[in-house]
Scaffold this active site. Structure first.
Site, PDB file in Angstrom:
ATOM      1  N   ASP A  47       0.628  -1.276   0.042  1.00 47.38           N
ATOM      2  CA  ASP A  47       0.068  -0.060  -0.054  1.00 47.38           C
ATOM      3  C   ASP A  47       0.753   1.483   0.008  1.00 47.38           C
ATOM      4  OD1 ASP A  47      -2.364  -1.463   0.135  1.00 47.38           O
ATOM      5  OD2 ASP A  47      -2.480  -1.322   2.248  1.00 47.38           O
ATOM      6  N   TYR A  75       6.359  -8.671   8.426  1.00 44.96           N
ATOM      7  CA  TYR A  75       6.172  -7.459   8.519  1.00 44.96           C
ATOM      8  C   TYR A  75       6.556  -6.719   9.982  1.00 44.96           C
ATOM      9  CZ  TYR A  75       3.416  -7.885   4.417  1.00 44.96           C
ATOM     10  OH  TYR A  75       3.050  -8.273   3.144  1.00 44.96           O
ATOM     11  N   ASP A  89      -6.393   2.045   8.088  1.00 43.75           N
ATOM     12  CA  ASP A  89      -5.165   2.537   8.356  1.00 43.75           C
ATOM     13  C   ASP A  89      -5.299   4.353   8.151  1.00 43.75           C
ATOM     14  OD1 ASP A  89      -5.796   3.397   5.532  1.00 43.75           O
ATOM     15  OD2 ASP A  89      -4.265   2.047   4.732  1.00 43.75           O
ATOM     16  N   ARG A 181      -3.881  -4.783   7.473  1.00 48.94           N
ATOM     17  CA  ARG A 181      -4.818  -3.813   7.925  1.00 48.94           C
ATOM     18  C   ARG A 181      -5.858  -4.235   8.656  1.00 48.94           C
ATOM     19  NH1 ARG A 181      -7.021  -0.746   2.908  1.00 48.94           N
ATOM     20  NH2 ARG A 181      -5.967  -2.407   1.734  1.00 48.94           N
TER      21      ARG A 181
END
Length: 250
Positions: A47, A75, A89, A181
């Site tokens: 993203d 991540y 987000d 997310r």
């Protein structure tokens, strides 16, 4: 295409650190412009508000994109507790503010166990998943309610690395197709206070590490350097070639 960049046309696997606010396609577009090669693709979208490792393939290595996309991901990042956002987000404004005073640190550390292993996850409405040939985020932006079915994903590791309320820092190792997310939103629901993803960095894809990746500035400098080096190579005169051919063999 410049002759110095022939290896990119033949095929390369590039590890790049995607900058904040860039789309994954922005990176691909930049590489196409720098190398003058059209056959370029990335192996897994990040993203715009995420940073980190993006695998980009050129030439014949674009055939390996699906292989790289299927690899395990790692991540790091942060959730902000005490609010939610429609996009899960910071792309949209926080809402549903909630008091965190009754939330214990132990509850936060214990919550990841509910999301570890093989789980079903509902993707965000604001995502690029297509329905009837169109990304569902287009309908979501119009205020239309979109119902998405849960999808099986595997979260191998999910740990809280630091708590500095309202932010909670994490590390996640997961299968392809996992939406961090959605994990943020579900994490907030489990704690009863809401949460949204406030930062995200992809640090690993399979055995490929972010630490080995080019920054976009460094990659651009490398391409320009390759071109400049070739331009400054001395030209080979035909007389030089002839003389070399006539040299006696010792």
């Amino acid at each position: 295409m410049h002759p110095a960049l022939q290896s990119y046309l033949d095929g390369k696997v590039l590890l790049l650190d995607k900058p904040l606010h860039w789309t994954s396609f922005d990176v691909v577009k930049k590489i196409r412009i720098l190398t003058k090669i059209s056959k370029v693709g990335h192996a897994g979208t990040l993203d715009p508000l995420a940073t980190g490792l993006l695998i980009v393939c050129t030439g014949k290595y674009t055939k390996k994109i699906n292989e790289y996309m299927g690899m395990e991901k790692e991540y790091t990042g942060s959730f902000t507790l005490g609010a939610t956002t429609p996009t899960y987000d910071l792309e949209s404004e926080p809402q549903n503010l909630t008091d965190l005073s009754q939330l214990s640190l132990q509850e936060i550390h214990d919550a990841p166990i509910h999301f570890t292993g093989d789980i079903l996850q509902v993707p965000p409405m604001h995502s690029a998943i297509k329905r009837e040939g169109k990304p569902v985020y287009l309908a979501a932006r119009k205020g239309e309610h979109v119902v998405l079915e849960p999808r099986p994903v595997t979260i191998k590791e999910f740990v809280i690395t630091k708590i500095d309320l309202p932010k909670v820092y994490f590390k996640v190792v997961c299968s392809t197709g996992t939406y961090i997310r959605s994990l943020a939103n579900d994490f907030g629901k489990a704690l009863g206070v809401g949460a949204y993803l406030s930062s995200l960095c992809r640090t690993r894809i399979g055995n490929f590490l972010l630490g080995d990746a080019w920054s976009m500035n460094a990659f651009e400098e490398e391409i320009r350097s390759l071109i400049e080096k070739e331009q400054h190579l001395p030209a080979i005169e035909s007389s030089d070639i002839k003389m070399a051919d006539q040299s006696p063999i010792e």
